[in-house]
Motif scaffolding. Sequence first.
Motif, PDB file in Angstrom:
ATOM      1  N   GLY A  94       0.816  -1.205   0.000  1.00 21.36           N
ATOM      2  CA  GLY A  94       0.000   0.000   0.000  1.00 21.36           C
ATOM      3  C   GLY A  94       0.848   1.252   0.000  1.00 21.36           C
ATOM      4  O   GLY A  94       2.080   1.220  -0.144  1.00 21.36           O
ATOM      5  N   VAL A  95       0.193   2.383   0.168  1.00 22.54           N
ATOM      6  CA  VAL A  95       0.889   3.667   0.241  1.00 22.54           C
ATOM      7  C   VAL A  95       0.348   4.431   1.445  1.00 22.54           C
ATOM      8  O   VAL A  95      -0.861   4.513   1.658  1.00 22.54           O
ATOM      9  CB  VAL A  95       0.702   4.480  -1.062  1.00 22.54           C
ATOM     10  N   ASP A  96       1.246   4.965   2.250  1.00 24.49           N
ATOM     11  CA  ASP A  96       0.855   5.685   3.456  1.00 24.49           C
ATOM     12  C   ASP A  96       0.312   7.063   3.116  1.00 24.49           C
ATOM     13  O   ASP A  96       0.877   7.774   2.271  1.00 24.49           O
ATOM     14  CB  ASP A  96       2.046   5.837   4.399  1.00 24.49           C
ATOM     15  N   LEU A  97      -0.744   7.449   3.793  1.00 25.60           N
ATOM     16  CA  LEU A  97      -1.265   8.801   3.670  1.00 25.60           C
ATOM     17  C   LEU A  97      -0.373   9.751   4.470  1.00 25.60           C
ATOM     18  O   LEU A  97       0.378   9.339   5.361  1.00 25.60           O
ATOM     19  CB  LEU A  97      -2.702   8.875   4.165  1.00 25.60           C
ATOM     20  N   VAL A  98      -0.455  11.028   4.154  1.00 26.97           N
ATOM     21  CA  VAL A  98       0.383  12.039   4.796  1.00 26.97           C
ATOM     22  C   VAL A  98      -0.321  12.555   6.043  1.00 26.97           C
ATOM     23  O   VAL A  98      -1.465  13.031   5.967  1.00 26.97           O
ATOM     24  CB  VAL A  98       0.667  13.200   3.836  1.00 26.97           C
ATOM     25  N   PRO A  99       0.309  12.462   7.212  1.00 29.28           N
ATOM     26  CA  PRO A  99      -0.334  12.974   8.430  1.00 29.28           C
ATOM     27  C   PRO A  99      -0.438  14.487   8.422  1.00 29.28           C
ATOM     28  O   PRO A  99       0.370  15.185   7.793  1.00 29.28           O
ATOM     29  CB  PRO A  99       0.587  12.474   9.548  1.00 29.28           C
ATOM     30  N   GLU A 100      -1.426  14.987   9.111  1.00 30.90           N
ATOM     31  CA  GLU A 100      -1.642  16.429   9.204  1.00 30.90           C
ATOM     32  C   GLU A 100      -0.403  17.104   9.795  1.00 30.90           C
ATOM     33  O   GLU A 100       0.199  16.608  10.756  1.00 30.90           O
ATOM     34  CB  GLU A 100      -2.865  16.703  10.069  1.00 30.90           C
ATOM     35  N   HIS A 101      -0.027  18.228   9.205  1.00 32.02           N
ATOM     36  CA  HIS A 101       1.171  18.950   9.640  1.00 32.02           C
ATOM     37  C   HIS A 101       1.028  19.373  11.103  1.00 32.02           C
ATOM     38  O   HIS A 101       0.012  19.930  11.515  1.00 32.02           O
ATOM     39  CB  HIS A 101       1.397  20.186   8.768  1.00 32.02           C
ATOM     40  N   GLY A 102       2.068  19.076  11.884  1.00 36.86           N
ATOM     41  CA  GLY A 102       2.061  19.443  13.287  1.00 36.86           C
ATOM     42  C   GLY A 102       1.386  18.441  14.198  1.00 36.86           C
ATOM     43  O   GLY A 102       1.365  18.644  15.415  1.00 36.86           O
ATOM     44  N   SER A 103       0.849  17.367  13.637  1.00 38.61           N
ATOM     45  CA  SER A 103       0.156  16.370  14.453  1.00 38.61           C
ATOM     46  C   SER A 103       1.154  15.419  15.100  1.00 38.61           C
ATOM     47  O   SER A 103       2.352  15.414  14.783  1.00 38.61           O
ATOM     48  CB  SER A 103      -0.838  15.587  13.595  1.00 38.61           C
ATOM     49  N   ALA A 104       0.655  14.578  16.014  1.00 38.91           N
ATOM     50  CA  ALA A 104       1.524  13.621  16.704  1.00 38.91           C
ATOM     51  C   ALA A 104       2.079  12.593  15.734  1.00 38.91           C
ATOM     52  O   ALA A 104       3.251  12.197  15.842  1.00 38.91           O
ATOM     53  CB  ALA A 104       0.741  12.934  17.830  1.00 38.91           C
ATOM     54  N   ALA A 105       1.275  12.145  14.765  1.00 36.11           N
ATOM     55  CA  ALA A 105       1.761  11.163  13.791  1.00 36.11           C
ATOM     56  C   ALA A 105       2.841  11.769  12.902  1.00 36.11           C
ATOM     57  O   ALA A 105       3.812  11.089  12.546  1.00 36.11           O
ATOM     58  CB  ALA A 105       0.597  10.655  12.945  1.00 36.11           C
TER      59      ALA A 105
END
Length: 242
Positions: A94-105
Amino acid sequence: MPEKPQQVWELVVDGHAHLVEVHGRASRRVEWYVDGELVGTKKSTDDRIQVTADGERDLGSVGVLFSGLGKPRRATYFDPGQQGDLKSLAGVGGVDLVPEHGSAAAAYEDRLRAHPTRYALLAAGGGVAKVVVPILLAVLVARFAVAIPWPDWDLPSIPTPDLPSIPWPDLPWPSISWPDVSVPGWVEWLLDKVKYVWPIVLAIVIARTEIQRRRKQDELRQQRQQRRDRPASAPEDDTDPA
């Protein structure tokens, strides 16, 4: 007022905007949006949550991974060709989605990229803790139990009935002589220590695998971004100049 999600990921895949939200902490609810439309949702307490699209559209699936403490780590999109196969179920591919900028992930991914060796050492430390902490707790409980002045209870004896013996038949059994097999002392020592070593080795292997996986996912994201940003080639002009 709508509930603010705990974590958000986004990615454009094959011209479709995918967005994944995680709500709640103990009991988590994962919502999956495609082009602004809610296509799938699932509520679970598992550390791996797989969400498939509702309805008749074959949009694939998304998988969300949480840490042992319940923190959302990553969201991965699997296309319809991978949906339901062993890789998708195991969280591979699969392909990972981009976590929201500044988030814990996002901060977790940044730390993993910037300090892979530190991440592996921390994982090894976690493996050591899994071995040492139960031993220390067992020692503390044993010392605590010995130090307590337990009262000496004089409990009455319970009479047991005198039951008659059953005359079981004396059946002949074959006499089997098993060979006397002895293993070297170093093998016995190694087998005795494996139970303490394997959690540490497993933690290091998982950490190194995650580091390699993150590098491959960064390459996949970059390739997809380059395909999106690549301008369409101009049609060739076959006319002869006048």
